[in-house]
Motif scaffolding. Structure first.
Motif, short mmCIF file in Angstrom:
data_model
loop_
_atom_site.label_atom_id
_atom_site.label_comp_id
_atom_site.label_asym_id
_atom_site.label_seq_id
_atom_site.Cartn_x
_atom_site.Cartn_y
_atom_site.Cartn_z
N THR A 1 4.72 2.18 -0.64
CA THR A 1 5.78 2.47 0.33
C THR A 1 5.90 1.44 1.44
O THR A 1 6.90 1.42 2.15
CB THR A 1 5.53 3.84 0.99
N ARG A 2 4.89 0.57 1.61
CA ARG A 2 4.86 -0.27 2.80
C ARG A 2 4.08 -1.55 2.55
O ARG A 2 3.35 -1.68 1.56
CB ARG A 2 4.21 0.49 3.97
N ASN B 1 3.11 4.21 -6.23
CA ASN B 1 3.74 4.89 -5.08
C ASN B 1 3.69 4.03 -3.80
O ASN B 1 3.54 4.55 -2.69
CB ASN B 1 3.08 6.25 -4.82
N SER C 1 8.04 -0.81 6.29
CA SER C 1 8.30 0.02 5.11
C SER C 1 9.23 -0.73 4.15
O SER C 1 10.11 -1.50 4.58
CB SER C 1 8.94 1.35 5.52
N ASP D 1 11.46 0.70 2.36
CA ASP D 1 12.81 1.27 2.53
C ASP D 1 13.58 0.51 3.61
O ASP D 1 14.74 0.14 3.42
CB ASP D 1 12.72 2.75 2.93
N GLN E 1 0.83 -1.20 0.00
CA GLN E 1 0.00 0.00 0.00
C GLN E 1 0.87 1.26 0.00
O GLN E 1 2.02 1.25 0.45
CB GLN E 1 -0.90 -0.02 1.26
N ASN E 2 0.29 2.35 -0.51
CA ASN E 2 0.97 3.64 -0.44
C ASN E 2 0.71 4.26 0.93
O ASN E 2 0.28 3.58 1.86
CB ASN E 2 0.52 4.55 -1.59
N ASP E 3 0.94 5.55 1.05
CA ASP E 3 0.81 6.19 2.37
C ASP E 3 -0.62 6.50 2.76
O ASP E 3 -0.88 6.95 3.87
CB ASP E 3 1.64 7.48 2.40
N GLU E 4 -1.57 6.29 1.84
CA GLU E 4 -2.97 6.52 2.17
C GLU E 4 -3.53 5.36 2.99
O GLU E 4 -3.12 4.21 2.80
CB GLU E 4 -3.80 6.69 0.90
N ASP E 5 -4.45 5.67 3.88
CA ASP E 5 -5.12 4.64 4.68
C ASP E 5 -6.56 4.52 4.21
O ASP E 5 -7.26 5.52 4.03
CB ASP E 5 -5.08 5.00 6.16
N GLU F 1 2.80 -2.95 10.28
CA GLU F 1 3.27 -2.68 8.92
C GLU F 1 4.78 -2.49 8.92
O GLU F 1 5.38 -2.18 9.95
CB GLU F 1 2.59 -1.44 8.35
N LYS G 1 1.39 -3.77 4.70
CA LYS G 1 0.53 -3.80 5.88
C LYS G 1 0.10 -5.24 6.16
O LYS G 1 -0.14 -6.02 5.24
CB LYS G 1 -0.70 -2.91 5.68
#
Length: 374
Positions: A185-186, A183, A302, A304, A147-151, A300, A188
């Motif tokens: 990033t993580r 995008n 990341s 990175d 998932q991206n940074d949106e929840d 979750e 979850k």
């Protein structure tokens, strides 16, 4: 000792003692006893009776103590409960070993040196192996989502096993790095509790239904409604074991989780639609058509941190790439090298699991992944 007391204090013995004390021959006079003799007799009876009682108590105490001594625990009043089954317990003499593909497809979660195994959800222990459940099972396990940074909620979305999500990131996300695809990033993690319907099991003897692709919280498969009408709002699965997914193993699985108003995009879901088509998410799944699954957030990680990148923007500006399909390796990053290398892929999955454990030590490292049996 007690025998000796009985011998000394018996009526015959007391009579002999009394005759000797009176200076008479035994049995010489069977007539009336003198008063003094009777008093001595009573005194002897009392003394012997007291001695007998003391010795009896001592004997009982000694006997009880000796009887209670044992090299091990005293037996229980009934049958002892069975000890840990060798199919579920590892020991120094029976350590965990890697499961073969045949063991995995037979329902084994963890395999042991003696040939036994513990079972995945949807299977029950039988002898040293596993047998497929004969009815819908309430199953609890982890699902994952890149998932991206949106929840946003998990309902009306697709998720994956740990192998499935790592393969997805490898195959679709990092190959378009700088920026990553969607995008992302993580990763979850979610704790899923599910039980599909008896209508589904009656037809296929399967714990899972068919997988449906979701986009913008909407089912994109033609005629989804006929599926819900027939089986209820079931949780679906799909094996990702063809193409490059095969190099991540038999547990590379995607799932579909059906929520309210599943045939409309998220920005077109009306209250009326949600009421008419409630979906399968509920607080306590019971296998009814509108109550098949629930989820709880379970941490979750990341990308990175998983890859060892401190500053992704600088990583990209320096001309690096996480993974280049044409060379099957990264530039300035080696984490994703070798898409078709099963051993390297297994290490990537273990690295993700280890990072979850590091960040969330109070949660189970992993949960047994059910087989996709549709």
């Amino acid at each position: 000792i007690l025998a000796q007391v009985f011998s000394c204090c018996s009526p015959a013995s007391l009579t002999m003692q009394r005759f000797e004390q009176d200076g008479l021959e035994p049995y010489a006079n069977l007539g009336a006893e003198p008063v003094a003799a009777r008093r001595r007799k009573r005194t002897m009876f009392l003394v012997c009776g007291g001695l007998f009682a003391v010795l009896l108590v001592i004997g009982l105490i000694v006997g009880f103590t000796a009887g209670s001594k044992d090299d091990g625990p005293s037996p229980s009043p009934g049958p002892s409960p069975p000890g840990p089954s060798p199919t579920t317990t590892a020991s120094p003499d029976n350590p965990i070993v890697d499961c073969s593909d045949d063991s995995i497809t037979a329902g084994c979660a963890s395999c042991y040196k003696d040939g036994s195994c513990s079972c995945i959800p949807g299977y029950n222990e039988h002898d040293k192996g596993c047998a497929k459940a004969t009815e819908p099972q309430l199953m609890t396990f982890y699902m994952y989502r890149a998932q991206n940074d949106e929840d946003y909620p998990l309902d009306n979305n697709n998720a994956a096993s740990l192998e499935g999500v790592v393969w997805y990131v490898h195959n679709e996300v990092v190959r378009l790095s700088c920026p990553r695809h969607y995008n992302i990033t993580r990763i979850k993690r979610f704790k899923i509790t599910m039980e599909n319907t008896p209508e589904l099991f009656a037809e296929r003897s399967s714990q899972f239904g068919p997988f449906v692709a979701m986009d913008k919280a909407s089912c994109t498969v033609p005629d989804c409604s006929s599926l819900w009408d027939k089986y209820g709002y079931i949780t679906g699965c799909q094996k990702q074991t063809s193409g490059t997914g095969q190099y991540y193993g038999l547990k590379t699985i995607w799932y579909s989780l059906v929520g309210a108003c599943p045939e409309m995009p998220f920005d077109q879901k009306t209250d009326e639609c949600k009421k008419e088509h409630p979906g399968g998410q509920c607080s306590s799944p019971d296998g009814s058509k509108t109550c098949t699954w629930k989820y709880e957030p379970a941490g979750e990680i990341s990308l990175d941190e998983l890859e060892g990148i401190d500053d992704y923007a600088k990583f990209c500006s320096d001309g690096n790439r996480e993974y280049v399909p044409e060379t099957d390796k990264g530039v300035g990053c080696s984490f994703w090298d070798g898409l078709q290398d099963p051993e390297a892929n297994a290490k990537r999955v273990k690295a993700a699991a280890a990072l979850f454990l590091k960040k969330f030590p109070d949660m189970p490292l992993t949960t047994p992944t059910p087989l996709c049996d549709w």
